[in-house]
Write a protein that holds these residues in place. Structure first.
Motif, PDB file in Angstrom:
ATOM      1  N   UNK A 137     122.504  20.516  41.195  1.00 49.56           N
ATOM      2  CA  UNK A 137     123.422  21.200  41.598  1.00 49.56           C
ATOM      3  C   UNK A 137     122.197  21.870  42.031  1.00 49.56           C
ATOM      4  N   UNK A 138     120.132  22.001  42.073  1.00 54.47           N
ATOM      5  CA  UNK A 138     119.268  22.060  42.752  1.00 54.47           C
ATOM      6  C   UNK A 138     119.311  21.822  44.663  1.00 54.47           C
ATOM      7  N   UNK A 139     119.643  20.324  44.409  1.00 56.89           N
ATOM      8  CA  UNK A 139     119.942  20.023  45.645  1.00 56.89           C
ATOM      9  C   UNK A 139     120.930  20.383  46.617  1.00 56.89           C
ATOM     10  N   UNK A 140     122.647  21.076  45.645  1.00 51.88           N
ATOM     11  CA  UNK A 140     123.184  21.192  46.801  1.00 51.88           C
ATOM     12  C   UNK A 140     123.450  22.490  47.284  1.00 51.88           C
ATOM     13  N   UNK A 141     122.698  24.085  46.309  1.00 51.62           N
ATOM     14  CA  UNK A 141     121.715  25.128  46.371  1.00 51.62           C
ATOM     15  C   UNK A 141     121.224  25.304  47.731  1.00 51.62           C
ATOM     16  N   UNK A 142     120.255  24.756  47.516  1.00 51.27           N
ATOM     17  CA  UNK A 142     119.336  24.405  48.253  1.00 51.27           C
ATOM     18  C   UNK A 142     120.489  24.242  50.006  1.00 51.27           C
ATOM     19  N   UNK A 143     120.911  22.746  49.457  1.00 49.77           N
ATOM     20  CA  UNK A 143     121.349  22.471  51.131  1.00 49.77           C
ATOM     21  C   UNK A 143     122.080  23.634  51.819  1.00 49.77           C
ATOM     22  N   UNK A 144     123.044  24.390  50.797  1.00 50.71           N
ATOM     23  CA  UNK A 144     124.437  24.888  50.855  1.00 50.71           C
ATOM     24  C   UNK A 144     123.550  26.620  51.649  1.00 50.71           C
ATOM     25  N   UNK A 163     117.300  19.741  61.441  1.00 53.41           N
ATOM     26  CA  UNK A 163     115.571  20.393  60.383  1.00 53.41           C
ATOM     27  C   UNK A 163     115.391  19.976  59.217  1.00 53.41           C
ATOM     28  N   UNK A 164     114.707  19.534  58.806  1.00 58.56           N
ATOM     29  CA  UNK A 164     114.679  18.714  57.842  1.00 58.56           C
ATOM     30  C   UNK A 164     113.908  19.704  56.462  1.00 58.56           C
ATOM     31  N   UNK A 165     114.920  19.668  55.080  1.00 62.07           N
ATOM     32  CA  UNK A 165     115.410  20.451  54.389  1.00 62.07           C
ATOM     33  C   UNK A 165     114.512  19.647  52.998  1.00 62.07           C
ATOM     34  N   UNK A 166     114.014  20.666  52.560  1.00 65.94           N
ATOM     35  CA  UNK A 166     112.978  20.077  51.374  1.00 65.94           C
ATOM     36  C   UNK A 166     112.936  21.178  50.412  1.00 65.94           C
ATOM     37  N   UNK A 167     111.916  20.772  48.551  1.00 62.50           N
ATOM     38  CA  UNK A 167     111.680  21.906  48.080  1.00 62.50           C
ATOM     39  C   UNK A 167     110.221  22.092  48.432  1.00 62.50           C
ATOM     40  N   UNK A 168     109.836  23.504  47.984  1.00 57.21           N
ATOM     41  CA  UNK A 168     108.436  24.083  47.995  1.00 57.21           C
ATOM     42  C   UNK A 168     107.521  22.695  47.289  1.00 57.21           C
ATOM     43  N   UNK A 193     112.843  25.202  51.223  1.00 55.87           N
ATOM     44  CA  UNK A 193     113.145  25.968  50.023  1.00 55.87           C
ATOM     45  C   UNK A 193     112.847  26.257  48.066  1.00 55.87           C
ATOM     46  N   UNK A 194     112.997  26.957  48.682  1.00 55.43           N
ATOM     47  CA  UNK A 194     111.698  27.760  47.197  1.00 55.43           C
ATOM     48  C   UNK A 194     112.365  27.239  45.356  1.00 55.43           C
ATOM     49  N   UNK A 195     111.623  27.147  44.638  1.00 57.02           N
ATOM     50  CA  UNK A 195     111.719  25.671  43.898  1.00 57.02           C
ATOM     51  C   UNK A 195     110.839  26.350  42.820  1.00 57.02           C
ATOM     52  N   UNK A 196     111.116  26.779  41.417  1.00 54.59           N
ATOM     53  CA  UNK A 196     109.721  27.209  40.661  1.00 54.59           C
ATOM     54  C   UNK A 196     109.172  26.400  40.223  1.00 54.59           C
ATOM     55  N   UNK A 197     107.859  26.398  39.434  1.00 54.33           N
ATOM     56  CA  UNK A 197     107.108  25.846  39.502  1.00 54.33           C
ATOM     57  C   UNK A 197     105.151  26.379  40.275  1.00 54.33           C
ATOM     58  N   UNK A 198     106.126  26.687  41.735  1.00 49.73           N
ATOM     59  CA  UNK A 198     104.767  26.802  42.363  1.00 49.73           C
ATOM     60  C   UNK A 198     105.556  28.402  43.465  1.00 49.73           C
ATOM     61  N   UNK A 239     112.083  29.208  52.957  1.00 56.61           N
ATOM     62  CA  UNK A 239     113.039  29.656  52.899  1.00 56.61           C
ATOM     63  C   UNK A 239     113.734  30.285  51.299  1.00 56.61           C
ATOM     64  N   UNK A 240     113.510  31.805  50.776  1.00 57.16           N
ATOM     65  CA  UNK A 240     113.864  32.214  49.602  1.00 57.16           C
ATOM     66  C   UNK A 240     115.608  31.790  48.532  1.00 57.16           C
ATOM     67  N   UNK A 241     116.045  30.618  48.155  1.00 59.77           N
ATOM     68  CA  UNK A 241     116.754  31.069  47.577  1.00 59.77           C
ATOM     69  C   UNK A 241     117.397  31.213  46.035  1.00 59.77           C
ATOM     70  N   UNK A 242     118.187  31.642  45.373  1.00 57.25           N
ATOM     71  CA  UNK A 242     118.797  31.257  44.010  1.00 57.25           C
ATOM     72  C   UNK A 242     117.520  30.539  43.519  1.00 57.25           C
ATOM     73  N   UNK A 243     116.764  30.239  42.618  1.00 58.58           N
ATOM     74  CA  UNK A 243     116.192  29.107  42.066  1.00 58.58           C
ATOM     75  C   UNK A 243     117.013  28.977  40.862  1.00 58.58           C
TER      76      UNK A 243
END
Ligand code: ATP
Ligand code: MG
Length: 215
Positions: free
Chosen positions: A17-24, A102-107, A131-136, A159-163
């Motif tokens: 779900x983390x991948x899908x939410x970040x992409x969306x 647009x290449x999408x990654x997590x932080x 996309x923001x990700x907890x841990x950093x 991009x700040x997203x619901x983490x």
């Protein structure tokens, strides 16, 4: 007007779900026309049980079924050699004319850019959205991104997203130990993992046979 296409690379072992939410979120904010998920051919060496490329590709395809703007490419999985993002992006530019990528990654992943193959060239072929990700922390990421821009140029946004504190590593561990991973990944992907005995100590020989002819 140029088409705007998001590319999301990853081992997707499994997709969650983390991948899908970040992409969306990136799709919404940057008004992209579509997002293509690109599972890696050879995931970087990591500890623990891993799934074959064939299964990772199947799971990614199942996960995107309900979204008409999401699709999956086998461009890296079908390549027997090591896949570099540079080559992948060059291929996408050949396939899609008049397109901005647009290449999408997590932080966590974007700060590793200096270790990629020819980052400067990759940065010329696409914009990066992390996309923001907890841990950093965002501060730490911004600092690292500024260094990367100084070294290689290019365009990198955070991009700040619901983490969501969800990772494939944690999900694999849950399947290994028999702990429920419900709601962390699409239900069809969860069922696929159970049906095929993925991420378990004893491998199901039937599945290994099946993988031999695929990728
Ligand atoms: P692993 O634990 O095996 O590294 P992962 O959960 O990090 O798996 P990857 O396939 O490595 O998943 O990640 C692909 C891309 O998705 C990376 O850019 C990563 O930063 C991003 N990503 C993964 N999980 C999240 C999440 N929960 N929130 C935001 N981005 C994420
Ligand atoms: Mg990862």
């Amino acid at each position: 007007m140029k088409r705007k296409v998001g590319i999301m690379g990853g081992s997707f072992d499994p997709i969650h779900i983390g991948h899908l939410v970040a992409a969306n979120e990136v799709l919404n904010i940057y008004e992209l026309d579509e997002i293509i998920f690109v599972p890696t051919g050879h995931p970087p060496h990591k500890e623990g049980l891993r799934a074959d490329s064939y299964h990772r590709l199947m799971m990614a395809n199942m996960a995107v079924l309900s979204n008409e703007k999401f699709s999956v490419s086998d461009i890296e999985v079908k390549n027997p050699g090591k896949s570099y993002t540079l080559n992948t992006m060059r291929e996408f530019h050949k396939l899609y004319k008049n397109t901005e990528f647009y290449f999408i990654t997590g932080t966590d992943a974007v700060i590793d850019l200096p270790n990629w193959h020819e980052p400067e060239k990759v940065l010329k072929l696409c914009r990066f959205i992390a996309a923001s990700r907890p841990g950093i922390s965002i501060e730490e990421v911004s600092e690292k991104i500024n260094e990367i821009k100084k070294m290689f140029g290019g365009n990198i946004d955070i991009l700040q997203i619901p983490m969501l504190q969800i990772s494939s590593t944690d999900i694999r561990e849950r399947f290994r130990t028999g702990t429920s991973a419900k709601y962390l990944l699409p239900e069809c992907v969860e069922q696929y993992i159970i049906k095929n005995g993925l991420y378990r100590e004893e491998k199901c020989p039937r599945n290994e046979d099946r993988c031999e002819y695929a990728y």
